[in-house]
Design a protein around this motif. Structure first.
Motif, PDB file in Angstrom:
ATOM      1  N   UNK A 251      32.732  48.716  48.746  1.00 15.94           N
ATOM      2  CA  UNK A 251      33.918  48.964  49.520  1.00 15.94           C
ATOM      3  C   UNK A 251      34.351  47.704  50.136  1.00 15.94           C
ATOM      4  N   UNK A 252      35.659  47.200  49.794  1.00 17.61           N
ATOM      5  CA  UNK A 252      36.182  45.929  50.258  1.00 17.61           C
ATOM      6  C   UNK A 252      36.690  46.176  51.758  1.00 17.61           C
ATOM      7  N   UNK A 253      36.943  47.502  52.214  1.00 19.74           N
ATOM      8  CA  UNK A 253      37.849  47.680  53.433  1.00 19.74           C
ATOM      9  C   UNK A 253      38.502  48.911  53.404  1.00 19.74           C
ATOM     10  N   UNK A 254      38.675  49.325  54.355  1.00 18.33           N
ATOM     11  CA  UNK A 254      39.935  50.508  54.604  1.00 18.33           C
ATOM     12  C   UNK A 254      39.615  51.494  53.411  1.00 18.33           C
ATOM     13  N   UNK A 255      40.458  51.814  52.576  1.00 19.97           N
ATOM     14  CA  UNK A 255      40.377  52.592  51.502  1.00 19.97           C
ATOM     15  C   UNK A 255      40.349  52.064  50.047  1.00 19.97           C
ATOM     16  N   UNK A 256      39.743  50.803  50.152  1.00 19.41           N
ATOM     17  CA  UNK A 256      39.871  50.155  48.895  1.00 19.41           C
ATOM     18  C   UNK A 256      38.313  50.159  48.506  1.00 19.41           C
ATOM     19  N   UNK A 257      37.872  50.465  47.212  1.00 18.09           N
ATOM     20  CA  UNK A 257      36.845  50.317  46.391  1.00 18.09           C
ATOM     21  C   UNK A 257      36.941  49.432  45.380  1.00 18.09           C
ATOM     22  N   UNK A 258      35.811  48.898  44.895  1.00 14.71           N
ATOM     23  CA  UNK A 258      35.904  48.373  43.467  1.00 14.71           C
ATOM     24  C   UNK A 258      34.359  48.428  42.793  1.00 14.71           C
ATOM     25  N   UNK A 259      34.612  48.775  41.528  1.00 21.19           N
ATOM     26  CA  UNK A 259      33.388  49.040  40.738  1.00 21.19           C
ATOM     27  C   UNK A 259      33.387  47.896  39.520  1.00 21.19           C
ATOM     28  N   UNK A 260      32.064  47.377  39.700  1.00 21.96           N
ATOM     29  CA  UNK A 260      31.792  46.279  38.565  1.00 21.96           C
ATOM     30  C   UNK A 260      31.043  46.884  37.401  1.00 21.96           C
ATOM     31  N   UNK A 261      31.343  46.728  36.053  1.00 20.03           N
ATOM     32  CA  UNK A 261      30.556  47.388  35.076  1.00 20.03           C
ATOM     33  C   UNK A 261      30.415  46.265  34.188  1.00 20.03           C
ATOM     34  N   UNK A 262      28.993  46.372  34.049  1.00 20.41           N
ATOM     35  CA  UNK A 262      28.311  45.244  33.231  1.00 20.41           C
ATOM     36  C   UNK A 262      28.025  45.627  31.777  1.00 20.41           C
ATOM     37  N   UNK A 263      27.930  44.791  31.022  1.00 19.01           N
ATOM     38  CA  UNK A 263      27.271  45.196  29.604  1.00 19.01           C
ATOM     39  C   UNK A 263      28.286  46.178  28.918  1.00 19.01           C
ATOM     40  N   UNK A 264      29.599  46.208  28.980  1.00 16.80           N
ATOM     41  CA  UNK A 264      30.574  46.965  28.458  1.00 16.80           C
ATOM     42  C   UNK A 264      30.947  46.593  26.865  1.00 16.80           C
ATOM     43  N   UNK A 265      30.797  47.621  26.080  1.00 22.67           N
ATOM     44  CA  UNK A 265      31.185  47.015  24.795  1.00 22.67           C
ATOM     45  C   UNK A 265      32.512  47.207  24.243  1.00 22.67           C
ATOM     46  N   UNK A 266      33.275  47.957  24.859  1.00 22.57           N
ATOM     47  CA  UNK A 266      34.738  48.161  24.636  1.00 22.57           C
ATOM     48  C   UNK A 266      35.615  49.027  25.738  1.00 22.57           C
ATOM     49  N   UNK A 267      36.730  49.129  25.359  1.00 19.87           N
ATOM     50  CA  UNK A 267      37.828  49.453  26.514  1.00 19.87           C
ATOM     51  C   UNK A 267      37.311  50.970  26.549  1.00 19.87           C
TER      52      UNK A 267
END
Length: 620
Positions: A251-267
């Motif tokens: 949670x970056x602050x307020x109503x902002x969130x982030x997701x870090x996805x590792x080891x992803x093969x494709x879109x």
């Protein structure tokens, strides 16, 4: 005849001496023991001297009686006794000294060993044995007191160290985790993203999802921060449930969130996660007696194609997120290079808006509203325009969305209200026919606690007749918090101000709620006016709205009229007023006044002509 000295009681001397010696050794003071040794030594010396004197007396006596040879023999004998007595006295003194030194050094050695143990082991719980109440005992007791103080100090230091470590852990938690949702915060996100990118393999992708809740600020402002916080915690739990355990949700602050996805093969794998998050947040959230529908806009950037470092990747994800909002919200968008130009344009637009009020760059255009029964202009809708330096006139379709997202809609809305009322008051004082001014009020502006006071101040300053002002509200502004909206609407009607529901038919209002609102007009959305009368569905919907309005006793205004056929159809079914490009475009104030003058001249000519015809007919 015996000499005088033989009358001395020699038998009492030995016991008294032994008794005194025992008393001396019973002494517990080291100083007194040393004195005792000195006394023993002196006594031994005196004994030897006494023996010598006795020997001398005895020699003299024997010499007189027995002669010289006997004297020599006795002298030798007494000399031997004298020597033996001296040796015995010295031996006794030496033995006593050794025993005293041994008795003194043993506790001292024990104390020294204990000190070394304490120094090596830092164990302050041990204690020295106090054998006797002498100087060594006092030293041991003092050492024990020192150990007691050190033990207390060590305990206090351990407690302080424990508290300090607990505080450090608390500070570390505050520095890297959000206290509300328990998610990692911005600091942790920056560190984690950098580490993930540094360890990414060449054949793997790293995806960054920027998530922003749609219209959360309205929920927070209207229902309170406590419910807003509970809502954020529920959102955090749902987002966590959409990703793998190795993925990082922050949670970056307020109503902002982030997701870090590792080891992803494709879109495709990234798309699946984004779809899962959008679906999860689209489900209703129940908090107490309240049910919320929260949507999200997600921007996606992928390493390495959208950025070779963390900073670039974050900018790309943020840009994609704003693009998702522009695409209608409640969706996700992958970053593309074309978005950068749009993001730069939006940033410059926001920066310019913040200065536009101070620089008086806003103006109002007025779109005429036609009375379909008389054909006269009876009102106008005030529409915002921005005279942007170096660009020209910018319409509300670019200004309003940015103003709502940044919160600038409140001060801009207040300026629109003041400018429109001021202009209407000028027409009123000029003696023109009553012209009702319609002003759009945003949801956020309507929910402002000071809205009624601001409106009252505007009417008081401009001296405008409140019946010439009409406020246009959307259905969402009225239906989110019905009871509060009804109370505020009644206060507005009590002031004499007219209320109109704008874009009617596009929201979710019900007839039962509409009956409780003191509205004066319904404004049919342009989507229903399009293609009538050829589109039978739109025509039937428009007729149904007309029938409902007549049942509620309110007037109907149609917007978006662009053809003669649409105007005639609306007039035929009993629509009260209409506006649209077929009637006239939004006009600057000077051109709008010119239209009013032309209508007034035409009306005057028609009246003169009618009077002339009436006079001619009367003469005939």
């Amino acid at each position: 005849m015996k000499p005088a000295w033989t009358g001395v009681n020699r038998t009492a001397t030995g016991p008294r001496f032994a008794h005194a010696l025992v008393r001396w050794f019973a002494l517990k003071s080291l100083r007194r023991r040393m004195v005792a040794i000195n006394l023993v030594t002196v006594s031994a010396t005196l004994l030897l001297v006494s023996g010598a004197l006795v020997a001398h007396e005895y020699q003299t006596y024997r010499y007189i009686e027995a002669g010289l040879l006997s004297l020599y023999v006795h002298l030798a004998w007494y000399a031997l006794v004298f020597v033996l007595a001296g040796v015995a006295a010295a031996g006794i003194a030496l033995r006593l000294t050794e025993r005293l030194l041994a008795a003194t050094s043993r506790p001292l050695n024990e104390l020294v060993h204990l000190m070394e143990r304490v120094s090596d082991d830092k164990d302050f719980s041990v204690r020295a044995k106090v054998h006797e109440e002498d100087e060594v005992g006092a030293l041991a007791a003092g050492f024990n007191k020192m150990l007691h103080r050190l033990q207390k100090r060590e305990k206090a230091l351990r407690h302080e160290l424990t508290e300090r470590k607990r505080a450090e852990r608390r500070l570390a938690t505050l520095a890297h985790f959000d206290t509300l949702t328990r998610l990692p915060n911005r600091n942790y996100f920056n560190r984690r993203l950098g580490a993930v990118l540094a360890s990414a393999l060449p054949d793997e992708l790293v995806a960054l999802l920027f998530l922003d809740l749609d219209n959360f600020k309205i929920v927070n402002d209207t229902l309170g921060h406590q419910l807003g916080d509970d809502l954020l915690k529920e959102v955090a739990d749902r987002v966590r449930g959409c990703v793998r355990t190795d993925d990082c949700v922050c949670r970056l602050g307020g109503d902002e969130f982030t997701i870090i996805l590792e080891h992803v093969k494709n879109d495709e794998a990234i798309t699946q996660v984004a779809q899962k998050v959008v679906r999860a947040l689209s489900e209703p959230i129940v908090l107490g007696d309240n049910e919320f529908f929260v949507t999200s806009s997600i921007g996606i950037s992928v390493y390495p194609k959208d950025g070779g470092d963390a900073e670039t990747l974050v900018k790309s994800g943020d840009t994609a997120m704003y693009h998702a909002k522009e695409r209608g919200k409640n969706n996700f968008q992958f970053f593309s290079t074309e978005m950068t130009a749009r993001a730069r344009k939006r940033l410059m637009l926001e920066s310019g808006l913040r200065q536009a009020l101070e620089r008086s760059e806003f103006i109002l255009y007025y779109q005429p509203q036609l009375d379909l029964r008389t054909g006269e202009i009876v009102g106008a809708e005030a529409l915002l325009r921005w005279r942007r330096p170096g660009v020209g006139i910018v319409g509300p379709q670019e200004v309003i969305p940015v103003a709502e997202e940044t919160g600038l809609i409140v001060p801009i809305g207040e300026w629109i209200l003041w400018a429109a009322c001021s202009q209407a008051a000028l027409w009123q004082r000029a003696g023109r026919p009553p012209t009702r001014i319609s002003v759009n009020i945003s949801v956020r502006q309507f929910r402002e606690p000071e809205f009624l006071r601001v409106l009252a101040d505007v009417l008081d300053d401009t001296q405008l007749d409140p019946t010439l002002l009409e406020l246009e509200l959307t259905e969402s502004a009225l239906m989110d918090d019905v009871e509060t909206a009804i109370a505020k609407a009644r206060d507005l009607r009590a002031m004499g101000v007219n209320l109109s529901i704008d874009d009617f038919g596009t929201g979710y209002s019900s007839i039962s709620y509409l009956q409780r609102f003191p509205i004066s007009d319904l404004k049919i959305d342009r989507s229903f006016v399009n293609d009538i009368p050829s589109n039978s569905d739109n025509a039937e919907i428009t007729k149904a709205i007309m029938a409902m309005a007549r049942g509620l006793g309110v007037e109907v205004v149609a917007e978006g009229v662009e053809t003669q056929a649409q105007l005639e159809f609306l007039a035929k079914i009993g629509c009260d007023r209409a506006q649209g490009y077929f009637i006239d475009h939004p006009l600057p104030v000077a051109e709008f006044e010119r239209r009013l003058n032309e209508r007034e001249v035409a009306r005057a000519l028609r009246e003169d002509l009618r009077r002339a015809v009436d006079n001619t007919l009367a003469q005939v």
